[in-house]
Design a protein around this motif. Structure first.
Motif, PDB file in Angstrom:
ATOM      1  N   LEU A 134       0.825  -1.203   0.000  1.00  0.00           N
ATOM      2  CA  LEU A 134       0.000   0.000   0.000  1.00  0.00           C
ATOM      3  C   LEU A 134       0.860   1.255   0.000  1.00  0.00           C
ATOM      4  CD1 LEU A 134      -2.840  -0.967   2.506  1.00  0.00           C
ATOM      5  CD2 LEU A 134      -3.023  -0.703   0.033  1.00  0.00           C
ATOM      6  N   GLY A 135       1.979   1.219   0.772  1.00  0.00           N
ATOM      7  CA  GLY A 135       2.891   2.359   0.779  1.00  0.00           C
ATOM      8  C   GLY A 135       3.500   2.610  -0.584  1.00  0.00           C
ATOM      9  N   ASN A 136       3.925   1.529  -1.241  1.00  0.00           N
ATOM     10  CA  ASN A 136       4.508   1.676  -2.580  1.00  0.00           C
ATOM     11  C   ASN A 136       3.482   2.224  -3.566  1.00  0.00           C
ATOM     12  OD1 ASN A 136       6.972   0.662  -1.679  1.00  0.00           O
ATOM     13  ND2 ASN A 136       6.425  -1.452  -2.164  1.00  0.00           N
ATOM     14  N   GLN A 137       2.257   1.702  -3.482  1.00  0.00           N
ATOM     15  CA  GLN A 137       1.214   2.190  -4.370  1.00  0.00           C
ATOM     16  C   GLN A 137       0.906   3.660  -4.105  1.00  0.00           C
ATOM     17  OE1 GLN A 137      -2.117  -0.432  -3.891  1.00  0.00           O
ATOM     18  NE2 GLN A 137      -1.137  -2.152  -4.948  1.00  0.00           N
ATOM     19  N   ALA A 138       0.929   4.048  -2.829  1.00  0.00           N
ATOM     20  CA  ALA A 138       0.679   5.454  -2.492  1.00  0.00           C
ATOM     21  C   ALA A 138       1.756   6.353  -3.100  1.00  0.00           C
ATOM     22  CB  ALA A 138       0.631   5.631  -0.981  1.00  0.00           C
ATOM     23  N   HIS A 139       3.025   5.910  -3.028  1.00  0.00           N
ATOM     24  CA  HIS A 139       4.111   6.695  -3.628  1.00  0.00           C
ATOM     25  C   HIS A 139       3.936   6.792  -5.138  1.00  0.00           C
ATOM     26  CE1 HIS A 139       6.350   7.389  -0.007  1.00  0.00           C
ATOM     27  NE2 HIS A 139       6.508   6.095   0.252  1.00  0.00           N
ATOM     28  N   LYS A 140       3.552   5.677  -5.773  1.00  0.00           N
ATOM     29  CA  LYS A 140       3.338   5.696  -7.219  1.00  0.00           C
ATOM     30  C   LYS A 140       2.202   6.637  -7.597  1.00  0.00           C
ATOM     31  CE  LYS A 140       5.054   1.009  -8.106  1.00  0.00           C
ATOM     32  NZ  LYS A 140       4.695  -0.369  -8.568  1.00  0.00           N
ATOM     33  N   ILE A 141       1.119   6.579  -6.816  1.00  0.00           N
ATOM     34  CA  ILE A 141      -0.009   7.469  -7.077  1.00  0.00           C
ATOM     35  C   ILE A 141       0.409   8.922  -6.922  1.00  0.00           C
ATOM     36  CG2 ILE A 141      -2.280   8.183  -6.223  1.00  0.00           C
ATOM     37  CD1 ILE A 141      -2.792   5.240  -5.522  1.00  0.00           C
ATOM     38  N   LYS A 142       1.235   9.187  -5.909  1.00  0.00           N
ATOM     39  CA  LYS A 142       1.715  10.557  -5.702  1.00  0.00           C
ATOM     40  C   LYS A 142       2.550  11.020  -6.879  1.00  0.00           C
ATOM     41  CE  LYS A 142       4.671  13.318  -2.660  1.00  0.00           C
ATOM     42  NZ  LYS A 142       5.556  13.285  -1.473  1.00  0.00           N
ATOM     43  N   ASP A 143       3.460  10.162  -7.347  1.00  0.00           N
ATOM     44  CA  ASP A 143       4.303  10.528  -8.492  1.00  0.00           C
ATOM     45  C   ASP A 143       3.454  10.758  -9.738  1.00  0.00           C
ATOM     46  OD1 ASP A 143       6.498  10.274  -6.859  1.00  0.00           O
ATOM     47  OD2 ASP A 143       6.962   8.216  -7.489  1.00  0.00           O
ATOM     48  N   GLU A 144       2.474   9.862  -9.969  1.00  0.00           N
ATOM     49  CA  GLU A 144       1.617  10.029 -11.140  1.00  0.00           C
ATOM     50  C   GLU A 144       0.786  11.303 -11.042  1.00  0.00           C
ATOM     51  OE1 GLU A 144      -0.705   6.541 -11.539  1.00  0.00           O
ATOM     52  OE2 GLU A 144       0.972   5.247 -12.134  1.00  0.00           O
ATOM     53  N   THR A 145       0.318  11.612  -9.832  1.00  0.00           N
ATOM     54  CA  THR A 145      -0.462  12.843  -9.643  1.00  0.00           C
ATOM     55  C   THR A 145       0.381  14.069  -9.958  1.00  0.00           C
ATOM     56  OG1 THR A 145      -1.801  11.765  -7.933  1.00  0.00           O
ATOM     57  CG2 THR A 145      -1.823  14.167  -8.002  1.00  0.00           C
ATOM     58  N   GLN A 146       1.622  14.087  -9.447  1.00  0.00           N
ATOM     59  CA  GLN A 146       2.508  15.210  -9.738  1.00  0.00           C
ATOM     60  C   GLN A 146       2.791  15.332 -11.234  1.00  0.00           C
ATOM     61  OE1 GLN A 146       5.896  14.387  -7.252  1.00  0.00           O
ATOM     62  NE2 GLN A 146       4.971  15.285  -5.434  1.00  0.00           N
ATOM     63  N   LEU A 147       2.972  14.172 -11.908  1.00  0.00           N
ATOM     64  CA  LEU A 147       3.204  14.190 -13.350  1.00  0.00           C
ATOM     65  C   LEU A 147       1.994  14.751 -14.081  1.00  0.00           C
ATOM     66  CD1 LEU A 147       4.846  13.457 -15.855  1.00  0.00           C
ATOM     67  CD2 LEU A 147       3.901  11.144 -15.704  1.00  0.00           C
TER      68      LEU A 147
END
Length: 205
Positions: A134-147
């Motif tokens: 879940l933590g990894n997915q949250a980081h990925k979602i954050k990166d995608e959101t910033q992109l």
């Protein structure tokens, strides 16, 4: 089945198991099974409860989604129930002796306790791995959101540039249109002037 009913049944099974586990501990703590009707009746009731719990768990494991049960939770409850039933069978075997002593506890009961502890450790590890995922997915979602935010900002700039370009082209087209109209007028004037001059020349001749 209603979602609330499934969750309630899941919790009710666990509460029922805990109540009967506590009753079993009290029987073990009494240290006197013997052939007394009270102890025999208590053991018979616990055996009936064990069968009822087994039937309920079988029903829930057949439809785990309806009861909000994961495969690891089903396995954990099955292990707990097997341990409970093993203790009841062992108590039934030693009941004729009259006194329950620690040396009468079979090795498999202690092994069952170890299995339960191992299963609980595995469940904790599974939960830990799930939290990490879940933590990894949250980081990925954050990166995608910033992109996506950067892309939207760039699109805004591109749209502004395109709008300004379209306006400039519109002005340029308007200027060309006006010039084209003036050019046509000049041509007509020149033609009419030539015709007039020709008529004058013909008139004098």
């Amino acid at each position: 089945m209603d979602f609330g009913d499934g969750a309630s049944a899941k919790q009710a099974w666990l509460e029922r198991f805990q109540r009967n586990s506590q009753r079993l501990k009290e029987v073990l703590g009494s240290g006197n099974l013997g052939n007394e009707s009270g102890a025999a009746g208590e053991l018979h009731e616990l055996e009936s409860e064990g069968r009822a719990l087994e039937n309920q768990l079988r029903e829930m494991s057949a439809e785990p989604v309806a009861y909000f049960l994961s495969s690891s939770e089903v396995a954990r409850r099955q292990t707990l129930l097997r341990g409970f039933q093993d203790q009841l069978r062992d108590l039934r075997q030693v009941q004729s002796g009259g006194t329950f002593k620690q040396e009468n506890v079979p090795v498999k009961m202690r092994q069952r306790q170890k299995e339960i502890m191992k299963l609980q450790d595995e469940m904790i590890q599974d939960i830990g791995r799930g939290v990490d995922r879940l933590g990894n997915q949250a980081h990925k979602i954050k990166d995608e959101t910033q992109l996506h935010v950067r892309l939207l900002d760039e699109m805004d700039v591109d749209v502004d540039r395109a709008t300004a370009g379209l306006r400039a082209e519109a002005r340029h087209a308007e200027q060309i249109r006006m010039k084209s109209q003036n050019c046509y007028l000049y041509i007509i004037i020149a033609v009419l002037s030539a015709v007039l001059l020709l008529l004058i020349v013909l008139g004098f001749s």
